[in-house]
Design an enzyme around this catalytic site. Structure first.
Site, PDB file in Angstrom:
ATOM      1  N   SER A  11      75.107  24.209  21.261  1.00  0.00           N
ATOM      2  CA  SER A  11      74.078  23.310  22.140  1.00  0.00           C
ATOM      3  C   SER A  11      72.577  23.878  21.682  1.00  0.00           C
ATOM      4  O   SER A  11      71.544  23.067  21.722  1.00  0.00           O
ATOM      5  CB  SER A  11      74.288  23.313  23.637  1.00  0.00           C
ATOM      6  OG  SER A  11      74.197  24.484  24.083  1.00  0.00           O
ATOM      7  N   SER A  61      78.891  27.843  22.175  1.00  0.00           N
ATOM      8  CA  SER A  61      78.711  26.387  21.760  1.00  0.00           C
ATOM      9  C   SER A  61      77.621  26.207  20.796  1.00  0.00           C
ATOM     10  O   SER A  61      76.774  27.160  20.847  1.00  0.00           O
ATOM     11  CB  SER A  61      78.700  25.467  22.834  1.00  0.00           C
ATOM     12  OG  SER A  61      77.674  25.422  23.559  1.00  0.00           O
ATOM     13  N   LYS A  91      70.371  27.014  28.220  1.00  0.00           N
ATOM     14  CA  LYS A  91      69.415  25.925  27.547  1.00  0.00           C
ATOM     15  C   LYS A  91      67.856  26.575  27.670  1.00  0.00           C
ATOM     16  O   LYS A  91      67.567  27.593  28.180  1.00  0.00           O
ATOM     17  CB  LYS A  91      69.728  24.716  28.609  1.00  0.00           C
ATOM     18  CG  LYS A  91      71.112  24.310  28.820  1.00  0.00           C
ATOM     19  CD  LYS A  91      71.893  23.717  27.661  1.00  0.00           C
ATOM     20  CE  LYS A  91      73.022  23.408  27.882  1.00  0.00           C
ATOM     21  NZ  LYS A  91      73.933  22.963  26.542  1.00  0.00           N
ATOM     22  N   SER A  97      73.912  18.297  22.825  1.00  0.00           N
ATOM     23  CA  SER A  97      73.712  19.337  24.036  1.00  0.00           C
ATOM     24  C   SER A  97      74.000  18.438  25.148  1.00  0.00           C
ATOM     25  O   SER A  97      73.421  17.335  25.549  1.00  0.00           O
ATOM     26  CB  SER A  97      72.415  19.962  24.152  1.00  0.00           C
ATOM     27  OG  SER A  97      72.151  20.553  25.209  1.00  0.00           O
TER      28      SER A  97
END
Length: 262
Positions: free
Chosen positions: A69, A67, A124, A227
């Site tokens: 994010s 993704s 993250k 995100s």
């Protein structure tokens, strides 16, 4: 599917076949009698699976970014390597830490098991450490009452949709990294689920304030308005940590991306 568990089961099966052939069946066969095909293949795969299992469980593990994010640091389609021992040696499958080595630091890009569904891996950036007071208000980050250094630095082109996002440089810990902040997006957190230690967070129209519990971490994506992270679903417990991402080893669309992203 839990790939670590599947790999472990394959290791056990091939190890049993290898040991049975090496210490029992081989001695009972005639010198020119071939081993059954299933024994021969199983035993021959054992060393390969053992090497893969050790490398993946204790040293490095490959992941693919699914993704956006972490844009602009990591793009969709990046294949990355994750250091499995920098935060401690853990038993495979159950992810139990047995040898402490180090702890996540602010600014680290961390892979972890999603708290709500441990079968899914997330990536993250570590923003808040245990005990930190994290505030993300009006799109500006503060930790323990001190604003995190942030400066504007041009724009980022999203090549898939051909539009630009404001690009900023932020400093967490000793290293700087780029983030995207959409100035016209609302500052409040639009999607919040129930999560452990939810009482540690206060949500307002300006954003969110949280105190990070012990043995937990607060993480955010570098694509701040794109995100789904700790602002919405809470904290990452230490037992969910997989490792620290440190290297892009391939990208089908852009070979120039290969290398360290720090």
């Amino acid at each position: 599917m839990n790939f670590a568990l599947i790999l472990f089961l394959l290791l056990v099966i091939t190890a049993v076949l290898w040991a049975a052939d090496r210490f029992y069946a081989r001695k009972r066969r005639a010198p020119d009698e071939p081993a059954p095909w299933w024994v021969e293949y199983g035993a021959s795969f054992f060393p390969v699976i053992l090497i893969v299992f050790v490398l993946r469980s204790f040293l490095v593990e490959p992941f693919k970014i699914p993704s956006g994010s972490m844009i602009p640091t990591l793009l969709v389609g990046d294949f990355i390597l994750v250091n499995k021992w920098t935060y401690g040696i853990r038993l495979p499958v159950i992810n139990q830490k047995i040898i402490p080595v180090g702890d996540p630091q602010r600014g680290d890009v961390m892979v972890f098991r999603f708290p709500s569904d441990p079968s899914v891996d997330y990536i993250k950036r570590v923003v808040g450490l245990p005990g930190d007071r994290v505030e993300y208000l009006n799109k500006r980050l503060s930790i323990n009452g001190e604003a995190v250094a942030l400066r504007a630095e041009g724009e980022f082109l999203h090549t898939d949709r051909l539009y630009y996002s404001p690009r900023y440089v932020e400093q967490l810990g000793k290293q700087e990294h780029a983030v995207l902040i959409e100035d016209d997006a609302p500052p409040y957190v639009s999607q919040v689920v129930d999560f452990p230690f939810r009482e540690n967070c206060t949500y307002t129209s300006a954003g969110v304030r949280c105190v990070v519990p012990q043995d937990h971490y607060f993480v955010m994506g570098d694509n701040r308005d794109g995100s789904y992270d700790s602002r919405s679903w809470g904290f990452v417990p230490d037992e969910n940590i997989v490792g620290r991402a440190f290297f892009i080893w391939f990208n089908f669309n852009d070979m120039k991306r290969i290398g360290s992203f720090h």
